[in-house]
Write a protein that holds these residues in place. Structure first.
Motif, PDB file in Angstrom:
ATOM      1  N   VAL A 106       0.686  -1.256   0.012  1.00 46.91           N
ATOM      2  CA  VAL A 106      -0.181  -0.052   0.000  1.00 46.91           C
ATOM      3  C   VAL A 106       0.713   1.233   0.010  1.00 46.91           C
ATOM      4  O   VAL A 106       0.781   2.148  -0.842  1.00 46.91           O
ATOM      5  CB  VAL A 106      -0.981  -0.121   1.146  1.00 46.91           C
ATOM      6  CG1 VAL A 106      -1.596   1.314   1.385  1.00 46.91           C
ATOM      7  CG2 VAL A 106      -2.067  -1.029   1.198  1.00 46.91           C
ATOM      8  N   LEU A 107       1.949   1.174   0.771  1.00 48.13           N
ATOM      9  CA  LEU A 107       2.845   2.423   0.812  1.00 48.13           C
ATOM     10  C   LEU A 107       3.466   2.672  -0.602  1.00 48.13           C
ATOM     11  O   LEU A 107       3.837   3.898  -0.982  1.00 48.13           O
ATOM     12  CB  LEU A 107       3.848   2.124   1.947  1.00 48.13           C
ATOM     13  CG  LEU A 107       3.475   2.121   3.565  1.00 48.13           C
ATOM     14  CD1 LEU A 107       4.929   1.924   4.093  1.00 48.13           C
ATOM     15  CD2 LEU A 107       3.045   3.365   3.771  1.00 48.13           C
ATOM     16  N   ARG A 108       3.709   1.522  -1.041  1.00 51.40           N
ATOM     17  CA  ARG A 108       4.456   1.479  -2.462  1.00 51.40           C
ATOM     18  C   ARG A 108       3.247   2.195  -3.453  1.00 51.40           C
ATOM     19  O   ARG A 108       3.638   3.025  -4.385  1.00 51.40           O
ATOM     20  CB  ARG A 108       4.787   0.273  -3.018  1.00 51.40           C
ATOM     21  CG  ARG A 108       5.310   0.373  -4.356  1.00 51.40           C
ATOM     22  CD  ARG A 108       5.650  -0.886  -4.887  1.00 51.40           C
ATOM     23  NE  ARG A 108       5.674  -1.072  -6.559  1.00 51.40           N
ATOM     24  CZ  ARG A 108       5.054  -1.934  -7.367  1.00 51.40           C
ATOM     25  NH1 ARG A 108       4.310  -2.694  -6.964  1.00 51.40           N
ATOM     26  NH2 ARG A 108       5.300  -1.554  -8.345  1.00 51.40           N
ATOM     27  N   TRP A 109       2.221   1.715  -3.624  1.00 49.72           N
ATOM     28  CA  TRP A 109       1.160   2.216  -4.534  1.00 49.72           C
ATOM     29  C   TRP A 109       0.874   3.609  -4.257  1.00 49.72           C
ATOM     30  O   TRP A 109       0.749   4.389  -5.029  1.00 49.72           O
ATOM     31  CB  TRP A 109       0.009   1.353  -4.613  1.00 49.72           C
ATOM     32  CG  TRP A 109       0.090  -0.110  -5.181  1.00 49.72           C
ATOM     33  CD1 TRP A 109      -0.210  -1.142  -4.605  1.00 49.72           C
ATOM     34  CD2 TRP A 109       0.489  -0.219  -6.519  1.00 49.72           C
ATOM     35  NE1 TRP A 109       0.218  -1.957  -5.586  1.00 49.72           N
ATOM     36  CE2 TRP A 109       0.374  -1.570  -6.898  1.00 49.72           C
ATOM     37  CE3 TRP A 109       0.804   0.620  -7.626  1.00 49.72           C
ATOM     38  CZ2 TRP A 109       0.754  -2.283  -7.789  1.00 49.72           C
ATOM     39  CZ3 TRP A 109       0.943  -0.049  -8.733  1.00 49.72           C
ATOM     40  CH2 TRP A 109       0.841  -1.473  -9.004  1.00 49.72           C
ATOM     41  N   LEU A 110       0.992   4.121  -2.857  1.00 48.14           N
ATOM     42  CA  LEU A 110       0.452   5.393  -2.608  1.00 48.14           C
ATOM     43  C   LEU A 110       1.734   6.403  -2.902  1.00 48.14           C
ATOM     44  O   LEU A 110       1.494   7.564  -3.499  1.00 48.14           O
ATOM     45  CB  LEU A 110       0.271   5.637  -1.036  1.00 48.14           C
ATOM     46  CG  LEU A 110      -0.937   5.053  -0.919  1.00 48.14           C
ATOM     47  CD1 LEU A 110      -1.387   5.022   0.659  1.00 48.14           C
ATOM     48  CD2 LEU A 110      -2.281   5.705  -1.531  1.00 48.14           C
TER      49      LEU A 110
END
Length: 164
Positions: free
Chosen positions: A46-50
């Motif tokens: 999730v951190l990566r996609w954000l």
């Protein structure tokens, strides 16, 4: 007495067991490597996609598609990340009904601190392939993933039309 079959001898050419074993091994290895950060692999993703996504933020539905997850699982994941101070929720500037998820400074630092671990793991895993074949392998894997998603979408449409 014959030796017990090994996964590689019995499942060598079966897509689903290979994909499952691959995902599980990657997930568990990465989980152990980032355990010190008190984050799960899904939270890191999730951190990566954000980090890579729209600066205005990303909706839960968009994250569901990107992560091949369902809305309930994603809602719980986002709620935990919000409690940890990694993300915030904001109304969309043009449509207040839409909630956008954004990284906090703490979330950006967490991603930056773990990114090298993810990249190192990917490099380690792909090292079994000749360097010239790695991008082709990832392209092929992406095509398989897209086909699986299309089959799922078609299956969902068919099951909905059968009920209606």
């Amino acid at each position: 007495m014959a030796p017990a079959p090994t996964p590689s001898s019995t499942h060598r050419r079966r897509l689903a067991p290979l994909m499952r074993r691959t995902w599980y091994s990657i997930n568990q290895t990465f989980r152990r490597r980032i355990a010190h950060a008190k984050l799960t692999p899904d939270q890191f993703i999730v951190l990566r996609w954000l980090t890579e996504g729209d600066p205005r933020g990303t909706t839960v539905n968009e994250l569901c598609v990107l992560m091949s997850s369902d809305p309930n699982t994603m809602a719980v994941l986002i709620r935990r990340m919000k409690q940890m101070g990694l993300v915030t929720r904001h109304g969309d500037e043009t449509d207040g009904r839409i909630l956008r998820i954004r990284l906090t400074a703490k979330g950006r630092r967490a991603f930056a601190g773990l990114r090298h671990i993810a990249l190192d793991l990917q490099t380690e895993i792909l090292s079994v392939l000749p360097a010239g074949e790695r991008n082709e392998f990832l392209d092929s894997l992406e095509q398989v993933s897209e086909k699986c998603r299309a089959l799922l979408d078609a299956s969902l449409k068919n099951s909905q039309s059968c009920r209606g």
